[in-house]
Design a protein around this motif. Structure first.
Motif, PDB file in Angstrom:
ATOM      1  N   PRO A  77       0.801  -1.221   0.000  1.00  0.00           N
ATOM      2  CA  PRO A  77       0.000   0.000   0.000  1.00  0.00           C
ATOM      3  C   PRO A  77       0.836   1.275   0.000  1.00  0.00           C
ATOM      4  O   PRO A  77       0.444   2.276  -0.590  1.00  0.00           O
ATOM      5  N   TRP A  78       2.012   1.254   0.629  1.00  0.00           N
ATOM      6  CA  TRP A  78       2.829   2.458   0.675  1.00  0.00           C
ATOM      7  C   TRP A  78       3.343   2.849  -0.704  1.00  0.00           C
ATOM      8  O   TRP A  78       3.634   4.015  -0.943  1.00  0.00           O
TER       9      TRP A  78
ATOM     10  N   VAL B 187       5.216   6.604  -4.645  1.00  0.00           N
ATOM     11  CA  VAL B 187       5.605   6.920  -6.026  1.00  0.00           C
ATOM     12  C   VAL B 187       5.127   8.316  -6.430  1.00  0.00           C
ATOM     13  O   VAL B 187       5.926   9.118  -6.938  1.00  0.00           O
ATOM     14  N   PRO B 188       3.864   8.678  -6.219  1.00  0.00           N
ATOM     15  CA  PRO B 188       3.454  10.046  -6.568  1.00  0.00           C
ATOM     16  C   PRO B 188       4.186  11.110  -5.750  1.00  0.00           C
ATOM     17  O   PRO B 188       4.532  12.173  -6.290  1.00  0.00           O
ATOM     18  N   LEU B 189       4.430  10.840  -4.461  1.00  0.00           N
ATOM     19  CA  LEU B 189       5.156  11.827  -3.651  1.00  0.00           C
ATOM     20  C   LEU B 189       6.592  11.999  -4.143  1.00  0.00           C
ATOM     21  O   LEU B 189       7.103  13.123  -4.184  1.00  0.00           O
ATOM     22  N   ALA B 190       7.238  10.923  -4.516  1.00  0.00           N
ATOM     23  CA  ALA B 190       8.603  11.015  -5.040  1.00  0.00           C
ATOM     24  C   ALA B 190       8.633  11.782  -6.351  1.00  0.00           C
ATOM     25  O   ALA B 190       9.536  12.595  -6.586  1.00  0.00           O
ATOM     26  N   ALA B 191       7.642  11.565  -7.203  1.00  0.00           N
ATOM     27  CA  ALA B 191       7.579  12.299  -8.469  1.00  0.00           C
ATOM     28  C   ALA B 191       7.344  13.788  -8.221  1.00  0.00           C
ATOM     29  O   ALA B 191       7.958  14.652  -8.874  1.00  0.00           O
ATOM     30  N   LEU B 192       6.480  14.127  -7.276  1.00  0.00           N
ATOM     31  CA  LEU B 192       6.214  15.524  -6.940  1.00  0.00           C
ATOM     32  C   LEU B 192       7.462  16.189  -6.379  1.00  0.00           C
ATOM     33  O   LEU B 192       7.814  17.311  -6.765  1.00  0.00           O
ATOM     34  N   LEU B 193       8.148  15.492  -5.480  1.00  0.00           N
ATOM     35  CA  LEU B 193       9.375  16.023  -4.895  1.00  0.00           C
ATOM     36  C   LEU B 193      10.450  16.232  -5.954  1.00  0.00           C
ATOM     37  O   LEU B 193      11.097  17.283  -6.002  1.00  0.00           O
ATOM     38  N   ALA B 194      10.631  15.254  -6.821  1.00  0.00           N
ATOM     39  CA  ALA B 194      11.638  15.376  -7.884  1.00  0.00           C
ATOM     40  C   ALA B 194      11.281  16.511  -8.838  1.00  0.00           C
ATOM     41  O   ALA B 194      12.153  17.275  -9.262  1.00  0.00           O
TER      42      ALA B 194
END
Length: 132
Positions: A102-103, A108-115
């Motif tokens: 579930p994590w 994945v979306p949070l990592a893409a937003l951060l990057a």
């Protein structure tokens, strides 16, 4: 007379270890299966679901430096299984459906937003530091 024909010949350590390893592999292999972990495939309403798992097992054994009755050897092993997904068969079409943690759905979306927000800032700073 050849080696195997000699009666009452002591079994070399390599043979003892091989026999021990075979016994361990048989016992672990019979217990480490998808059906032992997740059960048998299920059919309901024209859909068949077959569980898919990653199963691993390892074992080790050994004997001491001296041959003899008191030195019979020891061994051990273990097995583990993790669910990986399932195969869904519906209307004659099979499709693999992976199970994700579930994590991963949030990470994945949070990592893409951060990057996407940090990389342009880093590029600007590096561009300012570059001598011209």
């Amino acid at each position: 007379m050849t080696g195997p024909d000699i009666p009452n010949r002591p079994v070399p350590q390599a043979d003892t270890a091989a026999v021990l390893m075979e016994r361990l592999a048989e016992q672990l292999g019979s217990r480490a299966s998808v059906s032992a972990v997740f059960g048998e495939p299920v059919t309901s309403g024209g859909i068949t679901v077959i569980p898919v798992a990653e199963i691993a097992f390892g074992f080790a054994g050994g004997t001491g430096p001296e041959a003899g009755a008191a030195n019979t050897g020891t061994g051990g092993g273990g097995a583990g299984a993790r669910p990986r997904g399932y195969i869904e068969i519906k209307d004659g079409i099979a499709a693999y459906k992976p199970l994700r943690a579930p994590w991963v759905n949030a990470a994945v979306p949070l990592a893409a937003l951060l990057a996407g927000s940090v990389v342009p800032l880093l590029v600007r700073r590096l561009a300012k530091r570059r001598p011209r």
